[in-house]
Enzyme design. Structure first.
Site, PDB file in Angstrom:
ATOM      1  CB  THR A   1      -0.801   0.101   1.318  1.00 43.21           C
ATOM      2  OG1 THR A   1      -1.580  -1.279   1.338  1.00 43.21           O
ATOM      3  CG2 THR A   1      -1.678   1.408   1.342  1.00 43.21           C
TER       4      THR A   1
ATOM      5  CB  ILE B   1     -13.712  -3.125   1.342  1.00 44.08           C
ATOM      6  CG1 ILE B   1     -14.442  -2.856   0.006  1.00 44.08           C
ATOM      7  CG2 ILE B   1     -13.288  -1.819   1.943  1.00 44.08           C
ATOM      8  CD1 ILE B   1     -15.857  -2.182   0.134  1.00 44.08           C
ATOM      9  N   GLY B   2     -10.457  -3.334   2.186  1.00 45.75           N
ATOM     10  CA  GLY B   2      -9.505  -3.249   3.403  1.00 45.75           C
ATOM     11  C   GLY B   2      -9.738  -1.919   4.161  1.00 45.75           C
TER      12      GLY B   2
END
Lengths: 325, 324
Positions: free
Chosen positions: B189, B218-219
């Site tokens: 990320t 979804i994170g």
């Protein structure tokens, strides 16, 4: 061992001209859900089981904005979302963009327990639902005539509507009033939100919270609100469980649910003080409400608008179902 | 007090044995993005503009897990997500499930500025992207050979990988493995935080998520309070195992500790990373209104860089080795 406590809500922000019959219906449903929860708690059910059970009941009833009876997107479809959190280990599960799942809160729980993730959405969530074999219905099942009418009005007003439905026949009566209460710039008669939620502390002192909604009337397809966002619409940890309702964007910015727990943990406030603090200081111009329980068996609620559909009960026999302040 | 900026390219199990061929392009990229941020701050761009600019740059670099170079879902597709927050106004924007948008962070900003909403996802977000006329490309643009290989590895091991994980130790593989399978799951990320000399703060984070994630997963990255947060106290961008960051409301907690317990940025960030999240799951970059910087992580390493207006700058991966 702690006395259990439970609270349930059906949305913050209520039309002051809400017809008495609708008020009665709402209170009856809230009472029914409370009793279901109380019965489960008296049989030593765990907090997370109870919040799921109660929210399922609210989703299945078309009265509030969740599951059947959900507000409609700009396309006239339903996109439901929910989240659940088990305070004991802060496990959580959330779903968004559901269009066929009968009980979003239960799918959120399955995400928490049966998937390696915390949050699934849209077609991925729908696929997971099928893998898990949960009950599904056509999208039409969730759409009520009331909401179809409300969507039409909202489009005519060309604004986003919160999720309160007034029967079409009643609307003409309401629209003539200069409503003293506004949310999102429009009279509350068109704008009241009705997300549902439940918070519980069981007799072992474990807290849990769950929230479920169809979201904003006339919302853009793909819009996600606060209800499935852990820390915003839902939060539970060792000290408390919180579920919020109201203007989603304000709740997200204020990370409202987490805030209640944070001031308890970091400032040592008790539950009611924490709820009051958050409602007073964390909502800038936004309108919202919340319900909360603590691991000490307390229950509390707060809202900065004119009403919130709510009910609460504690093991010592206290019970209250109210709409107004 | 002058400005300060910090950025990251992901936290995880980055092995010390990382070969120069894998390490240097990433260090170079971090340095490059830092320079872009520094230049912008010196030209008096707002922190919000700066974090968007820097994260766009990180998204465009295929070595990191965001935009081009995003890791793949279990179906071999990309689903990108991002969020951005302006500490001064507390306005925020988030997107998930993007498949064709070149710069997710910019779409998140448009959600914040051009809609009454905060968060748009999947088809609705893609529709919005077209309405707004942002740059979109065929989703094959985002897929790199390295990520196809990572997905295959993960499928072989039947697991989901966080930003950085060691490759599977498989005794049946011979010793001369192709370079990209040897110690290289090192992508992550991306995120950036910045504060100007007036104490205005902003944060932005962007990602492709977890290798072999379920479609629709979804994170933490688009969840305000988890992967991204900014208010009047600090700006935070987190990286690592999304599920842990969500549960720990990591970004919000750093600010909450400062506000409610009066801790310094460094103390607050350390507590969140070392005490409130499981080891091996989280890293973050943060700046405070007073111009402090903190970049703690509880993983082996974190690709990171920071600078302050007085001329200090740093690019690093592990605890003790600073590259400059």
């Amino acid at each position: 061992m702690v006395g259990w406590a439970i609270a349930v809500h059906g949305g913050a922000g209520v039309d002051p001209n809400l017809p008495p019959r609708r008020q009665e219906e709402a209170k009856q449903l809230l009472t029914h859900c409370l009793n279901l929860g109380i019965s489960a708690l008296s049989s030593n059910a765990s907090a997370v089981d109870v919040v799921e059970l109660v929210v399922r009941q609210l989703e299945s009833n078309p009265l509030f904005n969740s599951g059947r009876g959900s507000a409609l997107t700009a396309k006239g479809t339903v996109e439901m979302e929910a989240s659940i959190m088990d305070g004991a280990k802060r496990r959580c599960g959330a779903v968004s963009g559901l269009s066929t799942v009968k009980n979003p809160v239960s799918l959120a729980r399955l995400v928490m327990e049966k998937s390696p993730h915390s949050y699934l959405a849209f077609s991925g969530a729908e696929e997971f639902a099928r893998q898990q074999g949960v009950e599904v219905e056509n999208n039409e099942y969730f759409i009520t005539p009331d909401n179809v009418g409300m969507l039409k009005l909202a489009k005519e007003a060309n604004t986003i509507m919160f999720d309160y439905r007034i029967p079409i026949a009643g609307y003409e009566k309401c629209i003539g009033f200069e409503s003293p209460v506004k949310m999102n710039g429009l009279p509350i008669s068109i704008y009241a939100p009705e997300t549902v939620g439940c918070v519980v502390v069981d007799s072992e002192g474990r807290c849990a919270a769950a929230t479920s909604t169809g979201g904003l009337m006339n919302k853009m397809s793909g819009r996600i609100g606060d209800s499935p966002l852990i820390g915003a619409g839902t939060y539970a940890c060792e000290v408390c469980g919180v579920s919020c309702t109201g203007e989603g964007e304000a709740i997200i910015r204020g990370t409202l649910a987490r805030e209640v727990a944070a001031v308890m943990e970091y400032k040592g406030l008790r539950l009611q003080e924490a709820v009051d603090f958050v409602i007073k200081h964390r909502l800038d111009e936004g309108f919202a409400g919340l319900i909360a329980v603590s691991n000490k068996g307390e229950v509390a609620y707060g809202f900065n608008c004119n009403g919130m559909f709510r009910g609460c009960a504690t093991e010592d026999g206290f019970m209250e179902v109210e709409i107004w302040e | 007090m002058g400005w300060a900026i910090a950025l990251h390219g992901g936290a995880g199990d980055i092995p010390y044995s990382l070969t120069p061929e894998r390490r240097q392009p990433r260090e170079e990229a971090l340095r490059h993005c830092l320079q872009i941020g520094i230049k912008a701050l010196n030209s008096k761009f707002t922190p919000l503009d700066v974090v968007e600019l820097v994260v766009r740059e990180l998204e465009n670099i295929p070595h990191f897990n965001a935009g081009r170079g995003s890791v793949l879902t279990n179906k071999g597709t990309v689903e990108m997500e991002a969020s951005i927050m302006d500490g001064k106004t507390m306005k925020c924007g988030a997107v998930s499930g993007l498949t064709t948008v070149v710069n997710a962070v910019s779409l998140a900003r448009l959600v914040m500025e051009n809609t009454p909403h905060i968060y748009l996802a999947f088809d609705g977000a893609e529709d919005f992207a077209r309405q707004q006329g942002v740059e979109t490309v065929d989703s094959s643009h985002f897929i790199t050979p390295e990520n196809i290989e990572r997905l295959n590895q993960a499928k072989d091991a039947n697991r989901v990988q966080i930003d950085y994980t060691q490759p599977i130790q498989n005794d049946t593989k011979n010793e001369t493995e192709p370079p990209f399978a040897n110690g290289d799951s090192q992508i992550g990320t991306v995120g950036c935080v910045a504060v100007d000399s007036n104490g205005n703060l902003a944060s932005a984070t962007s990602t492709g998520g977890l290798v072999n994630k379920m479609v629709g997963r979804i994170g933490d990255t688009p969840v305000i309070g988890a992967g991204t947060y900014a208010n009047e106290f600090c700006a935070v961008s987190a990286t690592g195992k999304g599920e842990a960051i969500i549960r720990g409301t990591v970004a919000r907690d750093v600010a909450a500790l400062m506000e409610f317990k009066g801790l310094s940025l460094k103390e607050a960030a350390d507590i969140v990373v070392q005490e409130r999240t499981p080891k091996g799951t989280v890293g973050l970059v943060a700046v405070s209104a007073a111009g402090e910087i903190a970049m703690p992580y509880n993983t082996t390493g974190m690709f990171r860089a920071c600078a302050t207006e007085d001329g200090y700058s740093e690019v690093a991966i592990w605890p003790d080795t600073k590259i400059e």
